[in-house]
Design an enzyme around this catalytic site. Structure first.
Site, mmCIF file in Angstrom:
data_model
loop_
_atom_site.group_PDB
_atom_site.id
_atom_site.type_symbol
_atom_site.label_atom_id
_atom_site.label_comp_id
_atom_site.label_asym_id
_atom_site.label_seq_id
_atom_site.Cartn_x
_atom_site.Cartn_y
_atom_site.Cartn_z
ATOM 1 C CE1 TYR A 1 20.653 29.663 -2.663
ATOM 2 C CE2 TYR A 1 22.701 30.309 -3.724
ATOM 3 C CZ TYR A 1 22.019 29.514 -2.825
ATOM 4 O OH TYR A 1 22.699 28.564 -2.088
ATOM 5 C CB SER B 1 25.632 30.483 -0.434
ATOM 6 O OG SER B 1 26.216 30.520 -1.723
HETATM 7 P P1 NDP Z 1 20.473 19.490 -2.137
HETATM 8 O O1 NDP Z 1 19.472 19.905 -3.158
HETATM 9 O O2 NDP Z 1 21.234 18.241 -2.359
HETATM 10 O O3 NDP Z 1 19.774 19.423 -0.691
HETATM 11 C C1 NDP Z 1 18.819 20.371 -0.285
HETATM 12 C C2 NDP Z 1 18.109 19.853 0.939
HETATM 13 O O4 NDP Z 1 17.188 20.863 1.393
HETATM 14 C C3 NDP Z 1 17.314 18.592 0.665
HETATM 15 O O5 NDP Z 1 17.464 17.702 1.728
HETATM 16 C C4 NDP Z 1 15.879 19.102 0.607
HETATM 17 O O6 NDP Z 1 14.991 18.087 1.091
HETATM 18 C C5 NDP Z 1 15.938 20.245 1.605
HETATM 19 N N1 NDP Z 1 14.841 21.199 1.430
HETATM 20 C C6 NDP Z 1 14.611 22.006 0.369
HETATM 21 N N2 NDP Z 1 13.472 22.682 0.570
HETATM 22 C C7 NDP Z 1 12.976 22.290 1.775
HETATM 23 C C8 NDP Z 1 11.823 22.616 2.522
HETATM 24 N N3 NDP Z 1 10.910 23.493 2.076
HETATM 25 N N4 NDP Z 1 11.649 22.029 3.732
HETATM 26 C C9 NDP Z 1 12.543 21.134 4.189
HETATM 27 N N5 NDP Z 1 13.648 20.768 3.532
HETATM 28 C C10 NDP Z 1 13.853 21.345 2.326
HETATM 29 O O7 NDP Z 1 21.467 20.727 -2.017
HETATM 30 P P2 NDP Z 1 22.684 21.045 -1.007
HETATM 31 O O8 NDP Z 1 22.931 19.941 -0.082
HETATM 32 O O9 NDP Z 1 23.786 21.530 -1.845
HETATM 33 O O10 NDP Z 1 22.056 22.301 -0.254
HETATM 34 C C11 NDP Z 1 22.036 22.413 1.160
HETATM 35 C C12 NDP Z 1 22.188 23.883 1.522
HETATM 36 O O11 NDP Z 1 23.457 24.336 1.075
HETATM 37 C C13 NDP Z 1 21.173 24.822 0.884
HETATM 38 O O12 NDP Z 1 20.779 25.785 1.843
HETATM 39 C C14 NDP Z 1 21.961 25.480 -0.260
HETATM 40 O O13 NDP Z 1 21.452 26.749 -0.589
HETATM 41 C C15 NDP Z 1 23.329 25.565 0.377
HETATM 42 N N6 NDP Z 1 24.470 25.703 -0.518
HETATM 43 C C16 NDP Z 1 24.730 24.795 -1.513
HETATM 44 C C17 NDP Z 1 25.871 24.939 -2.304
HETATM 45 C C18 NDP Z 1 26.179 24.028 -3.431
HETATM 46 O O14 NDP Z 1 26.932 24.433 -4.358
HETATM 47 N N7 NDP Z 1 25.722 22.795 -3.435
HETATM 48 C C19 NDP Z 1 26.833 26.016 -2.047
HETATM 49 C C20 NDP Z 1 26.454 26.909 -0.971
HETATM 50 C C21 NDP Z 1 25.338 26.734 -0.235
HETATM 51 P P3 NDP Z 1 13.538 17.745 0.508
HETATM 52 O O15 NDP Z 1 13.534 18.113 -0.940
HETATM 53 O O16 NDP Z 1 13.412 16.274 0.776
HETATM 54 O O17 NDP Z 1 12.600 18.559 1.337
HETATM 55 C C1 8X3 Z 2 25.636 27.865 -4.120
HETATM 56 C C2 8X3 Z 2 26.876 28.477 -4.659
HETATM 57 O O1 8X3 Z 2 27.790 30.026 -6.454
HETATM 58 O O2 8X3 Z 2 26.034 28.460 -7.103
HETATM 59 O O3 8X3 Z 2 25.194 28.566 -3.000
HETATM 60 O O4 8X3 Z 2 25.500 30.376 -5.770
HETATM 61 S S1 8X3 Z 2 26.514 29.394 -6.050
#
Ligand code: NDP
Ligand code: 8X3
Length: 260
Positions: free
Chosen positions: A158, A145
């Protein structure tokens, strides 16, 4: 480019939602064979079906909790039942919990963020490594991120977790030098998925405010970037990619249009 992914084995963590689900559909559309993990298996099954409709020859799903070593090892044992090699590992599972200052932070939120974003990447990678090192040209893509590069108020844990992911990526690239395994990180900014709903513990109105007046990245934007990174030729390693929406010049500098 996508023909390079045809029949390749791609393992995606956190494939039940957001980036992971979009990546499953996108890599599936490129003809990849998929191994999908997350805790919500019903949602994984729906994603696998969509990926197969897009063109994936096989999309297998299995429960995975990256915060639990036994679950990760069991998942990789299941993986080895399907294939003796991985071409792409996408460590995507993770997210944020709360936006508390350090003064008011909750142990359980901190612990979950470290367990998933940091230890989860380590655990899954450790278990998957033999399937990658035996297959030079394979690639590990971690989802970080911009929070791993720049701190913000309420983001201490985070930001620390994603900075941890970035340093794991860098250390791993050094450790794997000479094996032919590539290692990269994709570090997005604002992207509208379930991320903020999870962060705000189900408060959808508060989550929606994060993207108010902004045209954020979509999960498909991230999936396309992952596909591009994964489909470079074997001698090309994309180390680190930062991707933000045009409205976000920096973590605190976001152009928001007034409501019409
Ligand atoms: P979502 O919440 O839509 O997806 C998160 C995914 O992670 C889900 O499939 C969830 O599945 C899975 N997950 C969470 N905890 C666990 C666990 N303990 N074991 C297995 N799977 C897990 O969010 P995003 O798609 O946005 O997030 C994906 C990644 O991108 C993350 O690492 C997030 O930090 C990162 N990110 C997101 C940004 C944003 O603005 N959206 C920006 C930058 C980075 P389930 O709950 O079914 O286990
Ligand atoms: C998610 C982006 O800016 O919300 O990783 O932390 S921010």
């Amino acid at each position: 480019m996508s023909s390079r992914l045809k029949d390749k084995w791609v393992l995606i963590t956190g494939a039940s939602s957001g980036f992971g689900a979009a990546a499953a559909r996108t890599f599936g559309g490129a003809g990849a064979r998929l191994l999908l993990g997350a805790r919500r298996v019903d949602r994984l099954k729906a994603v696998a079906e969509e990926a197969q409709q897009m063109g994936s020859p096989v999309a297998h799903v299995h429960a995975l909790d990256v915060s639990n070593t036994r679950s990760v090892e069991e998942f990789l044992q299941w993986t080895r039942g399907h294939t003796d090699r991985l071409d792409v590992l996408i460590n995507n599972a993770g997210g944020a919990l709360g936006i508390d200052s350090v003064a008011t932070g909750k142990d359980e939120d901190w612990e979950t963020m470290m367990q998933t974003n940091v230890l989860g990447v380590l655990r899954v990678t450790r278990s998957a490594l033999p399937l990658l090192t035996s297959n030079p040209g394979s690639v590990i893509l971690n989802v970080g991120s911009i929070a791993g590069h720049v701190a913000y108020e309420g983001g201490a844990a985070y930001c620390a977790a994603k900075a941890g992911e970035l340093q794991i990526t860098r250390a791993l690239r050094l450790e794997l030098n000479g094996t032919g395994v590539r290692v990269g990180t994709l570090d997005p900014g604002l992207a509208e998925t379930e991320f903020s709903v999870v962060r705000f513990k189900g408060d959808r109105a508060r989550a929606a405010k994060v993207y108010e007046g902004v045209e954020p990245l979509t999960a498909d934007d991230i999936a396309e970037a992952l596909l591009w990174m994964a489909s470079r030729p074997a001698h090309v390693n994309i180390d680190e990619m930062i991707i933000k929406c045009t409205d976000q010049a920096a973590i605190h500098k976001v152009n928001r249009r007034p409501k019409a």
